[in-house]
Enzyme design. Sequence first.
Site, mmCIF file in Angstrom:
data_model
loop_
_atom_site.group_PDB
_atom_site.id
_atom_site.type_symbol
_atom_site.label_atom_id
_atom_site.label_comp_id
_atom_site.label_asym_id
_atom_site.label_seq_id
_atom_site.Cartn_x
_atom_site.Cartn_y
_atom_site.Cartn_z
ATOM 1 N N LYS A 58 54.675 25.650 101.334
ATOM 2 C CA LYS A 58 53.916 25.485 100.090
ATOM 3 C C LYS A 58 54.751 24.943 98.940
ATOM 4 O O LYS A 58 54.207 24.523 97.922
ATOM 5 C CB LYS A 58 53.265 26.815 99.714
ATOM 6 C CG LYS A 58 52.154 27.197 100.693
ATOM 7 C CD LYS A 58 51.769 28.661 100.616
ATOM 8 C CE LYS A 58 50.742 28.976 101.717
ATOM 9 N NZ LYS A 58 50.644 30.391 102.034
ATOM 10 N N SER A 67 50.813 33.388 97.673
ATOM 11 C CA SER A 67 50.881 32.510 98.848
ATOM 12 C C SER A 67 49.508 32.276 99.471
ATOM 13 O O SER A 67 49.343 32.284 100.690
ATOM 14 C CB SER A 67 51.829 33.116 99.895
ATOM 15 O OG SER A 67 52.217 32.158 100.835
ATOM 16 N N SER A 98 55.128 29.933 105.130
ATOM 17 C CA SER A 98 54.583 29.575 103.814
ATOM 18 C C SER A 98 55.576 28.911 102.882
ATOM 19 O O SER A 98 55.195 28.467 101.792
ATOM 20 C CB SER A 98 54.013 30.824 103.132
ATOM 21 O OG SER A 98 52.821 31.225 103.761
#
Length: 379
Positions: free
Chosen positions: A63, A120, A60
């Site tokens: 991101k 997230s 993640s």
Amino acid sequence: MNIKYIVFVLLTVLFLQYSVTCAFAEYQGDENIPSEFLCDFATGTVIYEKNADERRPLASVTKIMTMLLVLESVDRAEISLDDSVSVSAYSSGMGGSQVYLKEGECFSVGELLKCVAVVSANDACVALAEYVCGSEEAFVQRMNERASELGMENTHFENTNGLDDTATEHYSSARDIAKMSRELMKHPQIFEYTTIWTDTFRDGTFGLTNTNKLIRFYKGANGLKTGSTSKAMYCISATAMRDGTQLISVIMGAPTSDIRNAAAKRMLDYGFANYETARFSGDTLEEFPVIKGSCEFCTLEYPSFNYLCSKGQREKIRSEIELPDFITAPMKKGSTVGKITYYIDNEEIGQSNITLTEDVPIITYSKLLKKFVSKFLAV
């Protein structure tokens, strides 16, 4: 002399010696971490690196790029944080960490961005990507283009959120993660989201707690993004600011979240103990003499200057300005007229050009004649 006093003095000296040794000892890294990177935000100066260019899955932490593209679209006024985003069936079907978006629900760009930064949310990532570029595929293409523009030579994205169950070419490196982290941090608005510890979503009915535990438990922590999958293990781009120095610590491939967080804290501790960012503001120099110009004076400027130095050196930095006595027209805006050089003792550590803030055209014949007549009549 009192024996207790002597013992106290000796213990104090030993403690100070130990503190200095700890502060300036070279950082050795963590044997449990395959890839680490520490740098200064303001200058990009690398403080420590280990396998920093090794391509690894990043989960993640992906991101960071997703949030960067969203905020860049906001800055270009292509979208607004208040815009309403309608959730598609596709975005609502993301697995992993999510806020359980439902097809047809509508949320603002700002609300979805908060969900990405704090918990997230994979579904919020895709919803934002579809809103910004029309489809996740088009957004991912832009992610890779932006990575190339930033010089991220060891990065390739296949999706917006870092899910890697089926991804085969989704990777980055610790150095590249630091690069996109620095770019995102140039948008101070991101810290309004990444510094949230707890909040709510969906009119207060859905609780949010930051996946980045450093936000609560590390002094000065202000971001930026965690990530974990079975392939990527535990990753983080951890950012913190103390006394005006903002550092970025990247960890990739840690075996547990505790080891990841502890390693990030140790790197940040090392950086803050040994270094500080010296910041010097830019300035303008007005009424600089011009000859043969349509004006007698012009204005010059030079930019701000940042330098990462060892603790205690900031006060030793000095600057010297080199300029001619005047400039001769014509000259264009942005032309270099002189320079400002920065030194620690007698060692040069950087310099910036001093440039014109506007065009300086040559004086016209009619204006020259008018000027001559005025002076003649004044005699």
